[in-house]
Structures are given as structure tokens and as C-alpha cells.
Scaffold this active site. Structure first.
Site, short mmCIF file in Angstrom:
data_model
loop_
_atom_site.label_atom_id
_atom_site.label_comp_id
_atom_site.label_asym_id
_atom_site.label_seq_id
_atom_site.Cartn_x
_atom_site.Cartn_y
_atom_site.Cartn_z
N LYS A 85 0.83 -1.23 0.20
CA LYS A 85 0.32 -0.11 0.15
C LYS A 85 1.32 1.00 -0.14
CE LYS A 85 -0.18 -0.33 4.72
NZ LYS A 85 -1.29 -1.23 6.16
N ARG A 100 -11.21 -0.65 13.74
CA ARG A 100 -10.99 1.26 12.92
C ARG A 100 -11.98 0.36 11.92
NH1 ARG A 100 -4.40 0.85 10.72
NH2 ARG A 100 -5.15 -1.34 10.10
N TYR A 119 16.20 29.66 11.20
CA TYR A 119 15.81 30.40 11.23
C TYR A 119 14.80 30.07 12.71
CZ TYR A 119 12.70 30.53 7.01
OH TYR A 119 13.08 30.42 5.34
N MET A 170 12.25 24.60 4.09
CA MET A 170 11.48 23.67 3.43
C MET A 170 12.58 23.30 2.45
SD MET A 170 8.90 25.62 0.48
CE MET A 170 7.28 25.94 1.69
C1 LIG Z 1 0.40 -1.96 6.98
C2 LIG Z 1 -0.82 -3.38 6.85
C3 LIG Z 1 0.06 -4.02 6.95
C4 LIG Z 1 1.51 -4.22 6.83
O1 LIG Z 1 1.89 -3.98 8.37
P1 LIG Z 1 3.46 -3.69 8.76
O2 LIG Z 1 3.67 -3.09 10.18
O3 LIG Z 1 3.78 -3.00 7.38
O4 LIG Z 1 4.01 -4.97 8.60
C5 LIG Z 1 -0.66 -5.83 7.16
N1 LIG Z 1 -2.66 -6.33 7.78
C6 LIG Z 1 -3.09 -4.54 7.24
C7 LIG Z 1 -4.43 -4.88 8.13
C8 LIG Z 1 -2.29 -3.43 7.33
O5 LIG Z 1 -3.01 -2.67 7.75
#
Ligand SMILES: *Cc1c(COP(=O)(O)O)cnc(C)c1O
Length: 384
Positions: A52, A150, A272, A325
Site C-alpha cells: 500500500k 478501526r 530560522y 523547507m
Molecule cells: C499495513 C498493514 C499490514 C502490514 O503491516 P506492517 O506493520 O507494515 O508489516 C498488514 N495488515 C494490515 C491490515 C495492514 O493495514
């Protein structure tokens, strides 16, 4: 000229255009070894890869090609848009969308041969109705919430689903899954609590593959691994556990171009807010990378608190003053003069300052460092 960097890095940097202020070097062999380590840790399970957010910021296409050279066949993205993009160059991959089924998108899933993770009873109902209507037993995962609150079916929804078995008939539930919330602390009792809840709910739906573990979960005891592991961060070189040292190697190297080398007089302030005062006459290397590139302002240095550290070869360059920046200043006073020159590079991320080191300075986690990696960087994918 001696630049202080290794040959492989030197070649990657030489391949970058002279105009680039930031160069990101992504070592695909390290990524593949990390995947293999995760797969070996969860030996009995199939090992998927979570890709992802553009493969945690590393770039989905080269990452996928590398992982497919290993045994990875199943991939998890967050959204349908990510899945569609992935499908354009991964024709045979099994692709799941973790964020679930959005209303009215079932046909898109079918046309692109994608699989939703069904996260609520409403999603199960919609997918089931679509499959019934089109007489197509399309595969999907079903996620149960065992402690994250969630996404995923709540315990009551799971019971309701078990009581309505006709909902499961029209489609193919390919995976039952859940997500651990504290797997980065192997001894935490919540792991066992979630395992038991998952066991209870999956026993209502026998004969379906089960998936519970992320990267940190791959390092838990065997029984947690079940049928399908879902590592992400470990593949990209982040430390999935709070325990040191990590078993996974860095994948990402970040280099910032030195845009100017200057003298700073003792007593002057840098940056800054004038938050840092020079304690000696100093040589300062100003680098063309800043918070707009995901080099977080939180890693800044001040008189009260040291910041992140850059490197040229073995030489450390403490950050000095605030990250702005597009520019960041480093103290190069103790580095041999020949190594610090306009157009040269300072290593900002890699083996000496890891993704997790930088995250600690910024008060965040390695995941956020990786997924924030800037769009301005010139990216070099190293295959050797
Ligand atoms: C992002 C995610 C993972 C991977 O998690 P990591 O900690 O990056 O290995 C696995 N399962 C779900 C449901 C996730 O949202």
C-alpha cells in the site's frame, strides 16, 4: 577524487543528474532479502507482501517486480485506485484492498480481477448480492476486528454473519483475517487476547484460510502465522519491533546535495528562529533537502536538543539549526575539507542513520519517514 562513499553508492550517485538536490537510492536486493527473511520467519504460511501507499513510498512498480522474483504472489494495497494501478503491470498477481469495498464498486473489482477485504456486514451483503446477481463466485477476504476498532466486522456482526450462512454462498470467502495492534511488543498479553478472539470467530467459518500477522507478527511464535502472513515494513527495511537490533536490513539510502559550503563564526546563530548558536568557528555544509522533501522539521537541532546526523563516508555531520523547507545545514567542521564541496553529497538516511533513527528524532515511526519520502528526489533503483 575521494568522496568517502562506497563504490556501489558512488555509481548510483554518478547516475543522478547534476541538477538533482536529493538522490534516493533503493537497493532491491536488500528488499528481496528482507522479504525472504519475513517468509522464513513465518515458514508454514504463504507470505504475501503489503504494498500500500506506493510500496511504503519506495515505488510500487520496481518493488513489485523485485518481490515477484521471490515467492510473493499475493499483494495487499489500501485502496481500489492503488489496486487498479497495480493491476496494469501485475497481470497474474492476487490483489486485495485493505480499506474495503466502497459502495457501487463491485463491477470494477470483477473487471480487474481484484479482491476486496470485506470490513463490515454491509460490505459482505453488497458483495454477496453482486455475486448472486451475476452468478459469479468471486473471491474476497473477510476481516474481523479483534482489538483495533478501526475496520473489520465487530464481534456482533461476526455472529450475525454466522447466523446468515446464505450470505456466504454466492461468493468465495478466500481469506479470514484480522490485524494485531501490539505485535511490536512480543510479550504483550494483547497478542494472545487477539489470537483467542480470532480463533473463536474463525471457528464459526471452518475451512477458510486465515491471516493474522503483519511484519512484527511474523516474529511472534509459530501458532500466530496461520495460513497467510502480511508483512510490510520489514520488507522495506524498517524495524517492525521495539526490540533492537532489527533482523532486517536498510533498503533506502537518501543523499542530499551540498549546495554551499560556508564559514560560520563562533557566536553566530544558524537558521530560522536562531535556535542554535555556533560554539566554535565552523564549516557548514548546506544541503538542498528540507521538510518539503519529507526530511521532517522535527529532526532539527537547537541549543537545547541535538538533531539528526548526516554522514560523508564514516564521518558524522551533526545537523545544526532548523530544517527549512528546501535546505538543511550540517556541521562539517570535523570532516576532512576535501570531502566537503559544493555539488557533493551528505548521506541523510541509510545504514548509519536508519529510517528508525530519523523517525525517533522526529517523534514519529519509520513508516511515516518512508511514506513521506519526497517527490523531488531523483530515484535510483539498484539491482546489484
Ligand atoms: C499495513 C498493514 C499490514 C502490514 O503491516 P506492517 O506493520 O507494515 O508489516 C498488514 N495488515 C494490515 C491490515 C495492514 O493495514
Amino acid at each position: 577524487m575521494d568522496t568517502g562513499f562506497s563504490e556501489a553508492v558512488e555509481r548510483a550517485l554518478a547516475a543522478a543528474p547534476a541538477s538533482a538536490n536529493g538522490v534516493l537510492v533503493i537497493r532491491l536486493p536488500a528488499l528481496r532479502r528482507n522479504y525472504r527473511r519475513a517468509a522464513e520467519a513465518s515458514l508454514k504460511a504463504e507470505t504475501a507482501a503489503v504494498v500500500k501507499a506506493d510500496a511504503y513510498g519506495l515505488g510500487i512498480q520496481p518493488v513489485l517486480t523485485a518481490l515477484q522474483k521471490e515467492t510473493a504472489r499475493t499483494f495487499f494495497v489500501a485502496t481500489l485506485d492503488e489496486a487498479l494501478a497495480l493491476r496494469t503491470f501485475a497481470n497474474d498477481a492476487t490483489i486485495y484492498t485493505l480499506n474495503g469495498l466502497m459502495p457501487g464498486t463491485s463491477a470494477v473489482y470483477r473487471d480487474a480481477r481484484l479482491r476486496p477485504v470485506l470490513n463490515s456486514l454491509a460490505e459482505v451483503e453488497e458483495w454477496s448480492a453482486y455475486c448472486r446477481e451475476h452468478e459469479a463466485r468471486l473471491p474476497a477476504a473477510i476481516q474481523f476486528d479483534t482489538g483495533m476498532c478501526r475496520v473489520g466486522l465487530e464481534p456482533e456482526a461476526a455472529d450475525a454473519l454466522a447466523a446468515r450462512s446464505e450470505l456466504l454462498q454466492p461468493f468465495r470467502p478466500a481469506v479470514l483475517m484480522s490485524h494485531l495492534v501490539r505485535a511490536d511488543e512480543p510479550m504483550h498479553p494483547l497478542n494472545e487476547v487477539q489470537f483467542k478472539r480470532f480463533e473463536a470467530v474463525t471457528s464459526l467459518f471452518p475451512g477458510i484460510a486465515k491471516s493474522l500477522v503483519n511484519s512484527a507478527g511474523c516474529l511472534l511464535r509459530r501458532k500466530y502465522h496461520l495460513d497467510l502472513a502480511r508483512p510490510g515494513i520489514a520488507i522495506y527495511g524498517g524495524n517492525p519491533q521495539k526490540v533492537e537490533p532489527t533482523q532486517f536490513e536498510p533498503v533506502v539510502w537518501l543523499f542530499g546535495r551540498i549546495v554551499q559550503v560556508r564559514h560560520g563564526e563562533k557566536g553566530f546563530t544558524v537558521g530560522y528562529g536562531a535556535t542554535e548558536t555556533l560554539k566554535r568557528d565552523s564549516r557548514i555544509a548546506t544541503v538542498g533537502v528540507g521538510y518539503a522533501d519529507g526530511y521532517f522539521r522535527g529532526v532539527s537541532s537547537s541549543d537545547a536538543k541535538p538533531g539528526a546526523v548526516g554522514h560523508i563516508g564514516e564521518h558524522a555531520l551533526p545537523l545544526i539549526g532548523r530544517v527549512s523547507m528546501d535546505l538543511t545545514t550540517f556541521d562539517a567542521t570535523d570532516v576532512p575539507e576535501a570531502l566537503v564541496h559544493r555539488g557533493g553529497f551528505v548521506e541523510l538516511l541509510g545504514e548509519k542513520t536508519t529510517v528508525d533513527d530519523l523517525a525517533r528524532h522526529a517523534g514519529t515511526i519509520g513508516y511515516e519517514v518512508l511514506t513521506s519520502l519526497g517527490r523531488r528526489y531523483h530515484r535510483v533503483y539498484v539491482d546489484e
